[in-house]
Design a protein around this motif. Structure first.
Motif, PDB file in Angstrom:
ATOM      1  N   LEU A 211       0.892  -1.178   0.000  1.00 36.96           N
ATOM      2  CA  LEU A 211       0.000   0.000   0.000  1.00 36.96           C
ATOM      3  C   LEU A 211       0.922   1.218   0.000  1.00 36.96           C
ATOM      4  O   LEU A 211       2.022   1.159   0.571  1.00 36.96           O
ATOM      5  CB  LEU A 211      -0.889   0.021   1.242  1.00 36.96           C
ATOM      6  CG  LEU A 211      -2.082  -0.931   1.300  1.00 36.96           C
ATOM      7  CD1 LEU A 211      -2.778  -0.830   2.665  1.00 36.96           C
ATOM      8  CD2 LEU A 211      -3.093  -0.653   0.186  1.00 36.96           C
ATOM      9  N   PRO A 212       0.482   2.329  -0.596  1.00 31.75           N
ATOM     10  CA  PRO A 212       1.347   3.510  -0.630  1.00 31.75           C
ATOM     11  C   PRO A 212       1.689   4.016   0.774  1.00 31.75           C
ATOM     12  O   PRO A 212       0.851   3.941   1.678  1.00 31.75           O
ATOM     13  CB  PRO A 212       0.497   4.554  -1.366  1.00 31.75           C
ATOM     14  CG  PRO A 212      -0.624   3.820  -1.989  1.00 31.75           C
ATOM     15  CD  PRO A 212      -0.801   2.531  -1.261  1.00 31.75           C
ATOM     16  N   ALA A 213       2.920   4.494   0.947  1.00 37.66           N
ATOM     17  CA  ALA A 213       3.330   5.070   2.235  1.00 37.66           C
ATOM     18  C   ALA A 213       2.455   6.284   2.546  1.00 37.66           C
ATOM     19  O   ALA A 213       2.009   6.477   3.682  1.00 37.66           O
ATOM     20  CB  ALA A 213       4.794   5.455   2.185  1.00 37.66           C
ATOM     21  N   LEU A 214       2.208   7.082   1.530  1.00 35.54           N
ATOM     22  CA  LEU A 214       1.292   8.222   1.702  1.00 35.54           C
ATOM     23  C   LEU A 214      -0.094   7.776   1.258  1.00 35.54           C
ATOM     24  O   LEU A 214      -0.462   7.906   0.092  1.00 35.54           O
ATOM     25  CB  LEU A 214       1.759   9.394   0.838  1.00 35.54           C
ATOM     26  CG  LEU A 214       2.668  10.433   1.497  1.00 35.54           C
ATOM     27  CD1 LEU A 214       2.990  11.541   0.512  1.00 35.54           C
ATOM     28  CD2 LEU A 214       2.031  10.999   2.772  1.00 35.54           C
ATOM     29  N   LEU A 215      -0.826   7.212   2.204  1.00 36.36           N
ATOM     30  CA  LEU A 215      -2.120   6.593   1.877  1.00 36.36           C
ATOM     31  C   LEU A 215      -3.247   7.619   1.983  1.00 36.36           C
ATOM     32  O   LEU A 215      -3.299   8.381   2.944  1.00 36.36           O
ATOM     33  CB  LEU A 215      -2.360   5.436   2.864  1.00 36.36           C
ATOM     34  CG  LEU A 215      -3.518   4.487   2.594  1.00 36.36           C
ATOM     35  CD1 LEU A 215      -3.297   3.701   1.307  1.00 36.36           C
ATOM     36  CD2 LEU A 215      -3.686   3.513   3.776  1.00 36.36           C
TER      37      LEU A 215
END
Ligand code: PLV
Length: 322
Positions: free
Chosen positions: A291-295
């Protein structure tokens, strides 16, 4: 126009969960539906389409599909027969009867109850209501995503959606909803408990798998085989479905934390989805780059469930300790 049985549910921001994940967490409060879970969306829709002139409906269920079928049937003035396995707690049998249903307990797990329901549908001429495997159910469930878009507003898109998976009907409905609003790039985190993990087993094996038994206490996730549509979606390159497992203890801890922090009691089936946040699954997926680090905002479907009260919660605590 046919009457709609489900309600538009609130989308609540959870400050405590948001702190844990580091992004805004929104709770789609399906526990507030009539009949106690999201199931009324799909089952209400299916009953409207198939049971209007029926002699009666028959539904096999761990509990919540049955609650929805009994509710819809009562509204439509038709009889409801609900077949549950012996793992369904007496409190649910009572709730089903209070909803006007005839309840029959058959077999140990949902699959056994389902065989009986299919047989009785045939011999008694009743309308069979499946708990998770039907396009009309998925269409009904999809309405929850349309509501999420409306609640979030035009410029906000979820970073991911978290759902529990039993037979996969909720998952299929959420995917259908995401497709309807053009959000197929939103990853879905599909949560199960160890011992009720037919979807995870299918994803790992690359084909549908039938579990030998259901050993999890999350009995409403306890289908031995996932529906084909859920598996097919897992193979689709257009979608990102991340299948994850938690233990019963993690699901139980999740429902207790949820009760403490959000003041809402849900059952183990729902605890699996909540544990994605409380047990650190989301953060781990971010650390692993899945999942993206900046979710973006995380939407958790609080599927609800009626197979819980304080006594049942205490029983579960004792059972899992021993
Ligand atoms: N429960 C089904 C199947 O049980 C039933 O008969 O009620 N959350 C809750 C509270 C549920 O009750 C269920 C399904 C799920 C999640 C999972 O939904 P599904 O089966 O559509 O993946 C055996």
């Amino acid at each position: 126009m046919a009457e709609v049985f489900h309600l538009n549910t609130p989308l609540l921001e959870s400050i405590n969960m948001s702190k844990r994940v580091g992004t805004n967490v929104y709770l789609k409060m399906e526990n507030t539906q009539p009949s106690g879970s999201f199931k009324i969306r799909g089952i209400g829709h299916l009953c409207q389409q198939l049971a209007r002139h029926s002699k009666g409906v028959i539904c096999s269920s761990g509990g919540n599909a049955g609650m929805a079928a009994a509710y819809a049937a009562q509204k439509m003035g038709v009889s409801a027969t609900i077949i549950v396995p012996s793992s369904t707690p007496p409190l649910v049998v009572q709730r089903l009867q209070d909803q006007g249903a005839t309840v029959k307990t058959v077999g140990k797990v949902w699959d056994d109850a389902n065989t009986e329901a299919l047989k009785l549908a045939e011999t008694e001429g009743l309308t069979y209501v499946p708990p998770f495997d039907h396009p009309l159910l998925w269409k009904g469930h999809a309405s929850m995503i349309a509501e999420v878009t409306a609640s979030l507003g035009p410029s906000v898109k979820p970073g991911a959606v978290v759902v529990s998976v039993g037979g996969g009907g909720l998952l299929c409905g959420v995917i259908q909803g995401l497709k309807d609003v053009g959000w197929t790039d939103v990853p879905i985190v599909a949560m199960e408990t160890v011992g009720a993990d037919c979807f995870n087993a299918a994803v790992k094996a690359g084909k549908l798998v039938t579990l030998d038994d259901i050993t999890s206490e999350a009995k409403c996730l306890g289908a031995k085989t996932a529906c084909k549509q859920a598996f097919d979606y897992s193979q689709s390159s257009e979608l990102t479905i991340i299948s994850e497992l938690v233990t019963d203890q993690q699901a139980l801890d999740a429902i207790q934390t949820f009760l403490d922090e959000e003041r809402v009691l849900v059952e183990m089936a729902c605890g699996a989805a909540l544990a994605a946040v409380y047990s650190g699954v989301i953060v781990r997926l971010q650390n692993e780059g899945r999942l993206p680090a900046l979710l973006g905002p995380l939407v958790v479907i609080v599927c609800g469930g009626s197979t819980i009260n304080m006594e049942q919660l205490t029983n579960l605590k004792h059972k899992l300790q021993s």
